[in-house]
Motif scaffolding. Structure first.
Motif, PDB file in Angstrom:
ATOM      1  N   SER A   1      68.963  50.799  11.636  1.00 58.41           N
ATOM      2  CA  SER A   1      69.192  52.062  12.320  1.00 58.41           C
ATOM      3  C   SER A   1      69.414  53.208  11.353  1.00 58.41           C
ATOM      4  O   SER A   1      69.602  53.014  10.170  1.00 58.41           O
ATOM      5  CB  SER A   1      70.400  51.942  13.229  1.00 58.41           C
TER       6      SER A   1
ATOM      7  N   ARG B   1      69.593  53.913  18.712  1.00 61.26           N
ATOM      8  CA  ARG B   1      70.538  52.847  18.404  1.00 61.26           C
ATOM      9  C   ARG B   1      71.941  53.325  18.770  1.00 61.26           C
ATOM     10  O   ARG B   1      72.255  54.506  18.670  1.00 61.26           O
ATOM     11  CB  ARG B   1      70.484  52.522  16.913  1.00 61.26           C
ATOM     12  N   THR B   2      72.782  52.402  19.163  1.00 60.32           N
ATOM     13  CA  THR B   2      74.125  52.793  19.592  1.00 60.32           C
ATOM     14  C   THR B   2      75.197  51.991  18.866  1.00 60.32           C
ATOM     15  O   THR B   2      76.217  51.644  19.416  1.00 60.32           O
ATOM     16  CB  THR B   2      74.297  52.583  21.103  1.00 60.32           C
ATOM     17  N   ASN B   3      74.923  51.690  17.604  1.00 59.89           N
ATOM     18  CA  ASN B   3      75.879  50.865  16.880  1.00 59.89           C
ATOM     19  C   ASN B   3      76.886  51.680  16.077  1.00 59.89           C
ATOM     20  O   ASN B   3      77.575  51.147  15.229  1.00 59.89           O
ATOM     21  CB  ASN B   3      75.146  49.906  15.945  1.00 59.89           C
TER      22      ASN B   3
ATOM     23  N   LEU C   1      68.433  42.849  19.159  1.00 58.93           N
ATOM     24  CA  LEU C   1      68.230  42.846  17.696  1.00 58.93           C
ATOM     25  C   LEU C   1      68.904  41.627  17.082  1.00 58.93           C
ATOM     26  O   LEU C   1      68.354  40.967  16.192  1.00 58.93           O
ATOM     27  CB  LEU C   1      68.812  44.122  17.076  1.00 58.93           C
TER      28      LEU C   1
ATOM     29  N   ASP D   1      69.521  50.166  27.364  1.00 60.96           N
ATOM     30  CA  ASP D   1      70.690  50.913  26.895  1.00 60.96           C
ATOM     31  C   ASP D   1      71.931  50.638  27.745  1.00 60.96           C
ATOM     32  O   ASP D   1      72.951  51.298  27.591  1.00 60.96           O
ATOM     33  CB  ASP D   1      70.396  52.412  26.842  1.00 60.96           C
TER      34      ASP D   1
ATOM     35  N   ASN E   1      60.010  52.636  14.648  1.00 57.57           N
ATOM     36  CA  ASN E   1      61.075  52.559  15.618  1.00 57.57           C
ATOM     37  C   ASN E   1      61.011  51.227  16.355  1.00 57.57           C
ATOM     38  O   ASN E   1      59.964  50.809  16.798  1.00 57.57           O
ATOM     39  CB  ASN E   1      60.970  53.702  16.635  1.00 57.57           C
ATOM     40  N   GLN E   2      62.154  50.588  16.480  1.00 59.53           N
ATOM     41  CA  GLN E   2      62.223  49.328  17.206  1.00 59.53           C
ATOM     42  C   GLN E   2      62.082  49.593  18.705  1.00 59.53           C
ATOM     43  O   GLN E   2      61.647  48.760  19.460  1.00 59.53           O
ATOM     44  CB  GLN E   2      63.581  48.656  16.959  1.00 59.53           C
ATOM     45  N   SER E   3      62.491  50.755  19.091  1.00 56.93           N
ATOM     46  CA  SER E   3      62.526  51.064  20.507  1.00 56.93           C
ATOM     47  C   SER E   3      62.585  52.572  20.639  1.00 56.93           C
ATOM     48  O   SER E   3      63.012  53.255  19.728  1.00 56.93           O
ATOM     49  CB  SER E   3      63.768  50.433  21.126  1.00 56.93           C
TER      50      SER E   3
ATOM     51  N   GLU F   1      70.928  46.380  21.375  1.00 53.86           N
ATOM     52  CA  GLU F   1      71.612  45.898  20.178  1.00 53.86           C
ATOM     53  C   GLU F   1      71.694  44.372  20.195  1.00 53.86           C
ATOM     54  O   GLU F   1      71.539  43.722  19.161  1.00 53.86           O
ATOM     55  CB  GLU F   1      73.025  46.496  20.094  1.00 53.86           C
TER      56      GLU F   1
ATOM     57  N   PHE G   1      72.356  45.405  11.267  1.00 53.09           N
ATOM     58  CA  PHE G   1      72.389  46.620  12.047  1.00 53.09           C
ATOM     59  C   PHE G   1      71.988  47.859  11.348  1.00 53.09           C
ATOM     60  O   PHE G   1      71.081  48.557  11.669  1.00 53.09           O
ATOM     61  CB  PHE G   1      73.839  46.855  12.447  1.00 53.09           C
TER      62      PHE G   1
END
Ligand SMILES: *[C@@H]1O[C@H](CO)[C@@H](O)[C@H](O)[C@H]1NC(C)=O
Ligand SMILES: *[C@@H]1O[C@H](CO)[C@@H](O)[C@H](O)[C@H]1NC(C)=O
Ligand SMILES: [Ca+2]
Ligand SMILES: [Ca+2]
Length: 387
Positions: free
Chosen positions: A78, A91-93, A142, A207, A85-87, A139, A74
């Motif tokens: 991020s 990221r929301t981790n 990933l 998301d 950038n993956q996306s 997430e 993770f």
């Protein structure tokens, strides 16, 4: 092919006769499991010789970890804007430190006595870290990209979907409906990538919280991320945000200042969700204001798996870091979902709880992870300041 049997219990639906659902391909059980219209959906135990998806994953993870030290955890991916950038989505981790302490767990004024919401009891939890958000599709992807993990819904070949969300095409293929709760249907090909069946996808929803993930899937994901599932006590402590004897993370008012604070159902269940809170079905994991502990969507949006086995009998004595019973058949889930409405499933409260078998999956059930310490590779930039 493995024969999968789904058992659905709807014992505590307020306006329905307590009964079990049976369909042409489903069997009923006589145990009146206290449940929620939001779905106590169960699979039958697998054959003895079969390796469970979790066991398979552990094997896969061990293989990958032993071969490749550069498995993107993770944190390494991020918080780093220098790389690709993956996306386009953030990221929301992130995790937030939840300072431990004593709190009152459960309630002496239970809404659903059969759920074991009571008694109110003094519980202490040590400090821990908790994901700010429910785990999102991004997430989870990933995780999939790094491990090729196969979820249980994918292995079984189906999962439970809320009927009104289905396309006409998918609805035509249904051979099963649940007698007392026709809004839950087992859909072939429904899984985390296809939340409403094979003709659905995640476009525009990366998301949103990942759904159709079993408890075993959630454990595998958290393990990969260097985390773990929260215990029920930790989850509830975090949900309550330091408030005593309140229904919601912010207090007792459903919509303080006439503002919606969570994603639940408005309108007449199950016929019409007006989406007055801004969302029919799931909302982005980043939606709605944070609690004072810095957490989002603890109540509402999707139910969240916890580590504990289910029981409805709790000691009234003070407990330190309780972890629930040693064994059981169901795992505890907390927080309610976008399908919850006060009329039949007033479970979007911190004290509320429900349960599913560890291999159950549905379109309103997800999770977030906890950790004792920040995952190794996680820089402090990932973590919100202590609140
Ligand atoms: C996962 O891998 C696929 C294929 O390489 C890629 O298109 C996708 O962007 C990756 N997902 C994430 C979240 O990085
Ligand atoms: C990656 O995306 C973030 C927004 O999520 C943006 O601020 C950043 O500039 C992007 N970085 C690169 C290298 O494109
Ligand atoms: Ca809603
Ligand atoms: Ca939630």
């Amino acid at each position: 092919m493995l024969r999968v049997t789904h058992v659905i219990c709807f014992a505590s639906l307020a306006y329905l006769v307590a009964a079990t659902g049976e369909t042409c391909d489903l069997t009923s059980t006589n145990e009146p499991t206290p449940s929620c219209g939001c779905g106590a959906l169960k699979r039958k135990a697998k054959g003895k010789n079969e390796q469970s998806p979790l066991e398979k994953t552990v094997t896969i993870l061990e293989e990958i970890m032993s071969k490749d030290e550069n498995v993107p955890l993770f944190s390494e991916v991020s918080g780093d804007d220098s790389g690709q950038n993956q996306s386009e989505l953030p990221r929301t981790n992130n995790m937030v430190l939840i300072k431990g302490g004593e709190f009152t767990m459960g309630t002496d004024t239970p809404v659903f006595v059969a759920d074991g919401e009571g008694p109110a009891r003094k519980v202490t939890v040590n400090q821990f870290y908790l994901d700010v958000h429910e785990v999102s599709n991004l997430e989870f992807e990933l995780f999939f990209n790094a491990t090729k993990y196969r979820t249980e819904a994918e292995s079984f070949g189906d999962s439970f979907v809320f009927d009104p969300l289905l396309s006409e095409e998918t609805r035509k293929t249904l051979t099963q409906a649940v007698a007392v709760a026709p809004w839950w249907v087992p859909v072939k090909g429904a899984d985390w990538r296809h939340p409403e069946g094979p003709d659905s996808n995640l476009i525009g929803r990366m998301d949103h919280p990942v759904v159709h993930v079993s408890w075993n899937d959630a454990v595998a994901y958290c393990q990969w991320a260097g985390k773990r599932l929260p215990t029920e006590a930790e989850w509830e402590f975090a949900c309550r945000s330091g408030l005593h004897n309140r229904l919601y993370p912010w207090g007792n008012k459903l919509n303080p200042l006439e503002e919606h604070r969570m994603n639940i159902w408005q309108g007449n269940f199950p016929n019409e969700d007006t989406g007055e809170d801004g969302f029919k079905s799931t909302a982005p994991v980043t939606a709605f204001p944070s609690s004072s502990f810095g957490l989002k969507n603890m109540v509402g949006n999707v139910w969240e798996w916890t580590a504990d086995w289910w029981t409805i009998s709790h000691t009234g004595h003070q407990q330190d870091n309780p972890v629930g019973p040693e064994t059981g058949t169901d795992k505890v889930k907390k927080g309610g979902s976008y399908m919850c409405h006060k009329s039949y499933c007033f479970r979007y409260r911190c004290a509320a709880r429900s349960q599913n078998t560890p291999d159950s999956t549905a379109g309103n059930l997800g999770f977030r992870c906890a950790a004792n310490t920040l995952p190794k590779a996680a820089g402090t930039t990932l973590v919100k300041d202590e609140l």
